[in-house]
Design an enzyme around this catalytic site. Sequence first.
Site, PDB file in Angstrom:
ATOM      1  N   LYS A 191      -7.244   4.454  -8.047  1.00  0.00           N
ATOM      2  CA  LYS A 191      -6.182   5.064  -7.227  1.00  0.00           C
ATOM      3  C   LYS A 191      -4.960   5.190  -8.133  1.00  0.00           C
ATOM      4  O   LYS A 191      -4.260   4.221  -8.393  1.00  0.00           O
ATOM      5  CB  LYS A 191      -5.875   4.140  -6.031  1.00  0.00           C
ATOM      6  N   GLU A 266      -0.572  -6.732 -13.816  1.00  0.00           N
ATOM      7  CA  GLU A 266       0.376  -6.470 -14.908  1.00  0.00           C
ATOM      8  C   GLU A 266       1.611  -5.871 -14.264  1.00  0.00           C
ATOM      9  O   GLU A 266       1.585  -4.735 -13.783  1.00  0.00           O
ATOM     10  CB  GLU A 266      -0.246  -5.527 -15.932  1.00  0.00           C
ATOM     11  N   CYS A 300       6.907  -1.129 -19.340  1.00  0.00           N
ATOM     12  CA  CYS A 300       6.977  -2.517 -18.867  1.00  0.00           C
ATOM     13  C   CYS A 300       7.442  -3.452 -19.973  1.00  0.00           C
ATOM     14  O   CYS A 300       8.104  -4.453 -19.707  1.00  0.00           O
ATOM     15  CB  CYS A 300       5.628  -2.948 -18.337  1.00  0.00           C
ATOM     16  N   GLU A 398      14.858  -5.257 -13.148  1.00  0.00           N
ATOM     17  CA  GLU A 398      14.192  -4.240 -13.957  1.00  0.00           C
ATOM     18  C   GLU A 398      14.716  -2.858 -13.556  1.00  0.00           C
ATOM     19  O   GLU A 398      14.560  -2.427 -12.416  1.00  0.00           O
ATOM     20  CB  GLU A 398      12.672  -4.301 -13.722  1.00  0.00           C
TER      21      GLU A 398
HETATM   22  P1  NAD Z   1       4.428   0.551  -7.915  1.00  0.00           P
HETATM   23  O1  NAD Z   1       4.140  -0.897  -7.743  1.00  0.00           O
HETATM   24  O2  NAD Z   1       5.392   1.191  -6.990  1.00  0.00           O
HETATM   25  O3  NAD Z   1       3.096   1.415  -7.784  1.00  0.00           O
HETATM   26  C1  NAD Z   1       1.980   1.168  -8.615  1.00  0.00           C
HETATM   27  C2  NAD Z   1       0.724   1.618  -7.894  1.00  0.00           C
HETATM   28  O4  NAD Z   1       0.529   0.807  -6.746  1.00  0.00           O
HETATM   29  C3  NAD Z   1       0.771   3.062  -7.394  1.00  0.00           C
HETATM   30  O5  NAD Z   1      -0.494   3.661  -7.591  1.00  0.00           O
HETATM   31  C4  NAD Z   1       1.056   2.891  -5.911  1.00  0.00           C
HETATM   32  O6  NAD Z   1       0.592   3.956  -5.127  1.00  0.00           O
HETATM   33  C5  NAD Z   1       0.287   1.623  -5.616  1.00  0.00           C
HETATM   34  N1  NAD Z   1       0.709   0.891  -4.404  1.00  0.00           N
HETATM   35  C6  NAD Z   1       1.942   0.844  -3.853  1.00  0.00           C
HETATM   36  N2  NAD Z   1       1.926   0.066  -2.761  1.00  0.00           N
HETATM   37  C7  NAD Z   1       0.657  -0.396  -2.617  1.00  0.00           C
HETATM   38  C8  NAD Z   1       0.017  -1.251  -1.678  1.00  0.00           C
HETATM   39  N3  NAD Z   1       0.672  -1.787  -0.642  1.00  0.00           N
HETATM   40  N4  NAD Z   1      -1.292  -1.522  -1.855  1.00  0.00           N
HETATM   41  C9  NAD Z   1      -1.985  -1.003  -2.892  1.00  0.00           C
HETATM   42  N5  NAD Z   1      -1.425  -0.178  -3.801  1.00  0.00           N
HETATM   43  C10 NAD Z   1      -0.114   0.122  -3.673  1.00  0.00           C
HETATM   44  O7  NAD Z   1       4.869   0.736  -9.439  1.00  0.00           O
HETATM   45  P2  NAD Z   1       5.394   2.071 -10.137  1.00  0.00           P
HETATM   46  O8  NAD Z   1       6.782   2.324  -9.643  1.00  0.00           O
HETATM   47  O9  NAD Z   1       4.358   3.127 -10.020  1.00  0.00           O
HETATM   48  O10 NAD Z   1       5.436   1.625 -11.673  1.00  0.00           O
HETATM   49  C11 NAD Z   1       6.493   0.970 -12.271  1.00  0.00           C
HETATM   50  C12 NAD Z   1       6.231  -0.517 -12.359  1.00  0.00           C
HETATM   51  O11 NAD Z   1       5.028  -0.763 -13.096  1.00  0.00           O
HETATM   52  C13 NAD Z   1       7.321  -1.259 -13.130  1.00  0.00           C
HETATM   53  O12 NAD Z   1       7.657  -2.443 -12.454  1.00  0.00           O
HETATM   54  C14 NAD Z   1       6.659  -1.593 -14.461  1.00  0.00           C
HETATM   55  O13 NAD Z   1       7.188  -2.701 -15.136  1.00  0.00           O
HETATM   56  C15 NAD Z   1       5.251  -1.810 -14.035  1.00  0.00           C
HETATM   57  N6  NAD Z   1       4.354  -1.687 -15.195  1.00  0.00           N
HETATM   58  C16 NAD Z   1       3.809  -2.824 -15.719  1.00  0.00           C
HETATM   59  C17 NAD Z   1       2.988  -2.753 -16.835  1.00  0.00           C
HETATM   60  C18 NAD Z   1       2.405  -4.006 -17.451  1.00  0.00           C
HETATM   61  O14 NAD Z   1       1.464  -3.882 -18.230  1.00  0.00           O
HETATM   62  N7  NAD Z   1       2.901  -5.183 -17.137  1.00  0.00           N
HETATM   63  C19 NAD Z   1       2.701  -1.509 -17.414  1.00  0.00           C
HETATM   64  C20 NAD Z   1       3.279  -0.362 -16.856  1.00  0.00           C
HETATM   65  C21 NAD Z   1       4.101  -0.470 -15.729  1.00  0.00           C
END
Ligand code: NAD
Length: 503
Positions: A191, A266, A300, A398
């Site tokens: 997804k 992550e 990230c 962040e």
């Molecule tokens: P997000 O958490 O808003 O969304 C990530 C994914 O989760 C999306 O596909 C979203 O549709 C899904 N999602 C949202 N709510 C959900 C739920 N209730 N149940 C299941 N899935 C759900 O994150 P974002 O805004 O897309 O990305 C940015 C974040 O990702 C930042 O915090 C960044 O630090 C983190 N990130 C971490 C790493 C790492 O390796 N640690 C790498 C890249 C990004």
Amino acid sequence: MTSLADNLGRAEKYLQRWQNAPVQNRIAGQDLDAVSGETFETICPVDLRVLARVAKGGAADVDLAAMAAEKAFQSWSAWPGRQRRNLLHAIADAIEARAEEIAFVECMDTGQALRFMSKAAQRGAENFRFYADLAPTARDGLSLPSEGLSNITTRMPLGPVGVITPWNTPFMLTTWKIAPALAAGCTVVHKPAELSPLTARLLVEIAEEAGLPKGVWNLVNGPGETAGRALTEHPLIRAIAFVGESATGAQIMRQGADTLKRVHFELGGKNAIVVFADADLEAAADAAAFMIYSLNGERCTSSSRLLVEESIHDRFTDMVASRARAIRVGHPLDPQTVVGPLIHPDHQRKVLSYLELGQREGAVLAAGGSIEGPGGGCYVAPSLFTGARQSMRIAQEEIFGPVLTAIPFRDEEEALELANGTRYGLAAYLWTQDLTRAMRFSGGLVAGMVWVNSENQRHLPTPFGGMKSSGIGRDGGQWSFDFYMETKNVAFATAAPAVPRLA
Ligand code: NAD
């Protein structure tokens, strides 16, 4: 080097396929609209035009995909490791063959600059090749003999797993999560993020064209709150590999509780770069700028907090500020661009609100601070705050944009306290020429990954992941297999049975 005009023409050619037809889900090797028939739009952060309409999957679509993954699991997991290796290499070849398309589509969907995304396919292919070569030995275990028993461990794939990815560098992250799952023998329901779903669609079709059997990899687009949620709650899905925000990780853990989901998270970061007075300051300033302003700061592992020894603070922050001011902000397909537009107007507003907040909190803008670039898109200037304090929200939260917050420190003790003083613990960067201090200081850092006198460089056999609110579990090397596989111990008697008689 190609020009922006050339690149725009080529990008249009790649995007054309979605002008009249929506991006469909891919389930059991079939292109499917969402069961509800609904779609959503993905926009281009350059000019906010609609790039494509995308199937808006929900629980019913996830159910179909989970059943397809369950059905495919039995035969896929039985493939000999060598055969799986060959197929994963074929997928890597096919990714490389479509490198330009992947790069251009990723740039237009995310706003990331071509100078970085031109390597997306290569890095994605490397992820597949690395795990391809580990596939034949994925099941290997240990021999742990005891008196009268030969104990032999082995690993077996978990089953169908869910992969949920964020919007920042979707292609690379997706390959990183899915390649080890396939090498382990798992089947997948992916997804992707709603804001940048296009290259995930390219990837699944590339994999199937390279020979991946139907149903091994399924793609369901849709909102996190419905499609994502259904995936985390589905009883056939054995585990969730999630990359995204810390708050979403917590929510997924709650959602997965009833089905006892194994989770790998992550999550976010507020990573420190710590610069001591004895460091190679030119290199450290380059690294500080690179690690916050490359990939638009939507990364990230970005070094979003700059901790600088007091005696060099003003000089060093001037060095970083002048680098920030010189960075070219522009169209992501312009080969000269370093910082492109942020992913979406909502995210641009969020980042701009932190630039205002930092000033209200009393920090000083030494570079940037507002919208910059060609206009019409989600552009924000590379920005640097000085005079910040640890308690400020710009030093704790962040921001996920090109915004760096500098804080001075007196001595090593204070530097460590500041470095460890957030809820996150993903990465840290340390700059000093003093080897003993580097060893002592890195030992005290509460972060999953520390780079000493280096910017972030990924080496696939090493563990990648965070501590505290930055994550649970590690990717890379055998760590990914630990997540996607179960370990089983089989004990064989090595002597004639001498079982105690109870009666
Ligand atoms: P997000 O958490 O808003 O969304 C990530 C994914 O989760 C999306 O596909 C979203 O549709 C899904 N999602 C949202 N709510 C959900 C739920 N209730 N149940 C299941 N899935 C759900 O994150 P974002 O805004 O897309 O990305 C940015 C974040 O990702 C930042 O915090 C960044 O630090 C983190 N990130 C971490 C790493 C790492 O390796 N640690 C790498 C890249 C990004």
